[in-house]
Design a protein around this motif. Structure first.
Motif, short mmCIF file in Angstrom:
data_model
loop_
_atom_site.label_atom_id
_atom_site.label_comp_id
_atom_site.label_asym_id
_atom_site.label_seq_id
_atom_site.Cartn_x
_atom_site.Cartn_y
_atom_site.Cartn_z
N GLY A 142 0.82 -1.22 0.00
CA GLY A 142 0.00 0.00 0.00
C GLY A 142 0.84 1.26 0.00
N ARG A 143 1.89 1.27 0.81
CA ARG A 143 2.70 2.47 0.94
C ARG A 143 3.32 2.85 -0.40
NH1 ARG A 143 7.10 3.27 5.80
NH2 ARG A 143 5.28 2.87 7.11
N THR A 144 3.87 1.86 -1.08
CA THR A 144 4.55 2.14 -2.34
C THR A 144 3.58 2.61 -3.41
OG1 THR A 144 5.69 0.14 -1.69
CG2 THR A 144 6.44 1.20 -3.69
N GLU A 187 19.59 -1.00 2.57
CA GLU A 187 19.61 0.33 1.98
C GLU A 187 18.81 1.30 2.85
OE1 GLU A 187 18.06 0.27 -1.96
OE2 GLU A 187 19.05 2.18 -2.46
N HIS A 188 17.65 0.82 3.33
CA HIS A 188 16.83 1.65 4.20
C HIS A 188 17.58 2.03 5.46
CE1 HIS A 188 14.06 1.88 7.70
NE2 HIS A 188 13.60 2.89 6.99
N LEU A 189 18.20 1.03 6.11
CA LEU A 189 18.89 1.30 7.38
C LEU A 189 20.04 2.28 7.20
CD1 LEU A 189 19.11 -1.99 9.46
CD2 LEU A 189 17.78 0.09 9.88
N GLY A 205 2.07 -0.46 8.69
CA GLY A 205 2.18 -1.92 8.64
C GLY A 205 3.50 -2.45 8.11
N ARG A 206 3.58 -3.76 8.14
CA ARG A 206 4.74 -4.49 7.62
C ARG A 206 4.24 -5.69 6.82
NH1 ARG A 206 6.27 -0.41 9.46
NH2 ARG A 206 7.62 -0.06 11.27
N ARG A 207 5.09 -6.15 5.88
CA ARG A 207 4.84 -7.44 5.23
C ARG A 207 5.79 -8.45 5.86
NH1 ARG A 207 3.71 -8.47 -1.06
NH2 ARG A 207 1.62 -8.07 -0.26
N ARG A 227 10.32 3.49 12.72
CA ARG A 227 9.56 4.50 13.45
C ARG A 227 9.86 5.87 12.83
NH1 ARG A 227 9.75 7.83 18.27
NH2 ARG A 227 7.72 7.71 19.31
N CYS A 228 8.84 6.73 12.85
CA CYS A 228 8.96 8.07 12.26
C CYS A 228 10.25 8.76 12.70
CB CYS A 228 7.76 8.89 12.72
SG CYS A 228 7.81 10.60 12.18
N ILE A 229 11.08 9.20 11.73
CA ILE A 229 12.30 9.89 12.15
C ILE A 229 12.01 11.32 12.58
CG2 ILE A 229 13.92 8.54 10.72
CD1 ILE A 229 14.19 11.02 8.95
C1 HEM Z 1 2.43 14.37 14.32
C2 HEM Z 1 3.23 14.27 13.28
C3 HEM Z 1 3.68 12.97 12.65
C4 HEM Z 1 3.09 11.73 12.68
C5 HEM Z 1 1.79 11.33 13.37
C6 HEM Z 1 3.94 10.84 11.91
C7 HEM Z 1 3.69 9.48 11.74
C8 HEM Z 1 4.51 8.62 11.06
C9 HEM Z 1 4.28 7.19 10.93
C10 HEM Z 1 3.10 6.42 11.52
C11 HEM Z 1 5.29 6.68 10.18
C12 HEM Z 1 5.46 5.22 9.75
C13 HEM Z 1 6.24 4.51 10.83
C14 HEM Z 1 6.31 3.01 10.69
O1 HEM Z 1 6.08 2.45 9.61
O2 HEM Z 1 6.60 2.35 11.72
C15 HEM Z 1 6.19 7.77 9.85
C16 HEM Z 1 7.35 7.64 9.12
C17 HEM Z 1 8.14 8.70 8.74
N1 HEM Z 1 7.98 10.03 9.11
FE1 HEM Z 1 6.57 10.76 10.34
N2 HEM Z 1 5.01 11.55 11.43
C18 HEM Z 1 4.90 12.85 11.85
C19 HEM Z 1 5.80 13.88 11.61
C20 HEM Z 1 6.93 13.77 10.84
C21 HEM Z 1 7.89 14.83 10.61
C22 HEM Z 1 7.82 16.23 11.23
C23 HEM Z 1 8.83 14.35 9.74
C24 HEM Z 1 10.05 15.02 9.15
C25 HEM Z 1 10.23 16.31 9.04
C26 HEM Z 1 8.48 12.97 9.45
C27 HEM Z 1 9.19 12.12 8.62
C28 HEM Z 1 8.98 10.76 8.50
C29 HEM Z 1 9.81 9.88 7.70
C30 HEM Z 1 11.02 10.28 6.86
C31 HEM Z 1 9.30 8.57 7.87
C32 HEM Z 1 9.85 7.28 7.26
C33 HEM Z 1 10.71 6.55 8.27
C34 HEM Z 1 11.24 5.22 7.78
O3 HEM Z 1 10.57 4.57 6.96
O4 HEM Z 1 12.33 4.84 8.21
N3 HEM Z 1 7.32 12.66 10.13
N4 HEM Z 1 5.70 8.95 10.41
#
Ligand code: HEM
Length: 419
Positions: free
Chosen positions: A71-73, A92-94, A300-302, A364-366
């Motif tokens: 779904g994400r892709t 690559e992701h890490l 989610g995850r696969r 987790r969200c960076i």
């Molecule tokens: C309240 C605000 C935010 C929420 C609720 C949120 C939520 C999320 C969630 C649920 C994911 C997926 C995590 C997973 O699959 O385990 C994610 C990934 C990500 N978020 Fe956020 N996010 C927020 C703000 C931000 C901000 C401010 C940034 C950057 C400026 C950001 C950048 C990213 C990036 C780059 C990823 C991908 C991480 C990865 O795949 O390694 N997010 N976020």
């Protein structure tokens, strides 16, 4: 094969319920099937298993080997580009993640607090006095401006305005549930690509980003763009990562703020206590708002290895996600789960497996710490400058916007200048 119970309606109906009335859909699944159930979305060959038990969530996010569900892709690749951190997998992701994490932590991040304060102070001056208005669009303007300054480092106000307009348009065009449905339908029936126009818009934004990237290569600054350049990324990748940070970070944070304000104007005592300016309380307000109004519903995850959950064995290849709303409203973890009570977090943060607004594990969200900082600083500035009350009788209903749960009416409030 393991069959996880779930709604028996055809995928088109399950998809529509998910897009139009997500909370009632999730609640009815919880009532009928308990902690673990499977949902069938239109356009996907296999069901999506949803979990809300903290132990199961810990097991899912604790395994760094799992991949991404499709779904994400599908939804994001055409807009973000192939090298986006959100879409990379495995080693690559890490590696990319390690490179991109530092600017989002510690001292570096604290340097952006002043930017947030400035941007909020400026925007609040444009709010109507004593009459109802929707505050969500203002939060979007604020978070977009913050990203353009802190992440992209765009200092020229004319360029910021032009970028903000383009990005705003792109986001508005991706927001509707009808587009989301069109994407799923075209996948199912191989119709024309509904995302083609968005890619055109993306190219226009790229042209503007190229100018910023070239300038920062010659003259590095304190912004996150300069740090990505310093880390050795090429221009094409930087563009993808910038779009990722922009799209992942702007709308989500704005929506988190809009929900927090919707909760606050309905809880005047909490609002009053927040205005006293105790940092620990402000943190608890943000934590509680993200619990009760999670912005992103699924992360989610696969599976790459089998997983045991509630007596079922899920085989590799299964798509599994926490149903974040359900995980956050468990009475066994949060007594009176539907009450907005920041006090419940004053003695410490909730367990990571029962509070997952930012997903978990190696994905987790960076931007989590950045988003919480931005929400905290913005709320503090807002309540310092304006007394707020609700402009609508009922709390906001959840509507889907892009991949988020968003307040359907834009959070209408009445604001009055303080003192
Ligand atoms: C309240 C605000 C935010 C929420 C609720 C949120 C939520 C999320 C969630 C649920 C994911 C997926 C995590 C997973 O699959 O385990 C994610 C990934 C990500 N978020 Fe956020 N996010 C927020 C703000 C931000 C901000 C401010 C940034 C950057 C400026 C950001 C950048 C990213 C990036 C780059 C990823 C991908 C991480 C990865 O795949 O390694 N997010 N976020």
């Amino acid at each position: 094969m393991t069959v996880i119970p779930g709604p028996s309606a055809p995928p088109i109906l399950q998809t529509l319920r998910w897009l139009l009335r997500p909370i009632s859909f999730l609640e009815s699944c919880r009532r009928n099937f308990g902690d673990t159930f499977s949902v069938r979305f239109l356009g996907f060959e296999t069901p999506m298993v949803m979990l809300s038990d903290p132990e199961a969530i810990r097991a899912l996010y604790g395994n760094a080997e799992h991949g991404l569900p499709p779904g994400r892709t599908i939804a994001l690749l055409p807009i973000l580009g192939p090298r986006s951190l959100l879409l990379l997998e495995g080693k690559e992701h890490l590696a990319r993640r390690k490179l991109m994490l530092p600017p989002f932590h510690g001292e570096r991040m604290r340097a952006y607090e002043a930017t947030v304060r400035d941007v909020v102070a400026q925007d609040v001056e444009t709010w109507p006095e004593g009459e109802p208005f929707a505050v969500h669009p203002h939060m979007q303007r604020i978070t977009l401006e913050v990203i353009l300054r802190a992440v992209f480092g765009v200092t020229d106000p004319h360029r910021r305005t032009r970028l903000a307009e383009r990005v705003g348009q792109l986001l508005a065009d991706t927001a509707s549930w009808s587009l989301q449905l069109a994407v799923l339908v075209s996948r199912r029936f191989q119709g024309p690509d509904p995302l083609a126009r968005l890619q055109q818009q993306r190219r226009a934004i790229d042209a503007m980003l190229d100018i910023e990237i070239a300038e920062r290569r010659d003259d590095p600054r304190e912004d996150i763009l300069s740090m990505l350049i310093e880390a050795g990324m090429d221009d094409a990748e930087i563009r993808d990562q910038l779009m990722t940070l922009l799209l992942a970070g702007h709308e989500t944070t704005a929506t988190g703020l809009a929900w927090t304000l919707d909760l606050l104007v309905r809880h005047p005592h909490t609002l009053q206590r927040l205005a006293e300016g105790d940092d620990r309380y402000t943190r608890a307000v943000v934590t509680e708002a993200l619990r009760l109004r999670p912005v992103v519903p699924l992360a989610g995850r696969r599976l790459t290895t089998p997983m045991q959950v509630n007596g079922y064995e899920l085989p590799p290849g299964t798509d599994v996600t926490p149903a974040i709303w359900l995980a956050h409203t468990r009475a066994d973890r949060y007594p009176e789960p539907f009450a907005f009570r920041p006090e419940r977090h004053l003695d410490g943060a909730p367990a990571t497996s029962s509070w997952v607004p930012f997903g978990g594990g190696v994905r987790r969200c960076i931007g989590a710490a950045f988003a919480e900082m931005e929400m905290r600083v913005a709320l503090t500035e807002i309540v310092k400058r304006r007394a707020l009350e609700a402009a609508a009788k009922d709390a906001e209903r959840v509507a889907r916007r892009n991949v988020t749960f968003s307040p359907a009416g834009g959070t209408r409030v009445i604001a009055r200048r303080r003192g």
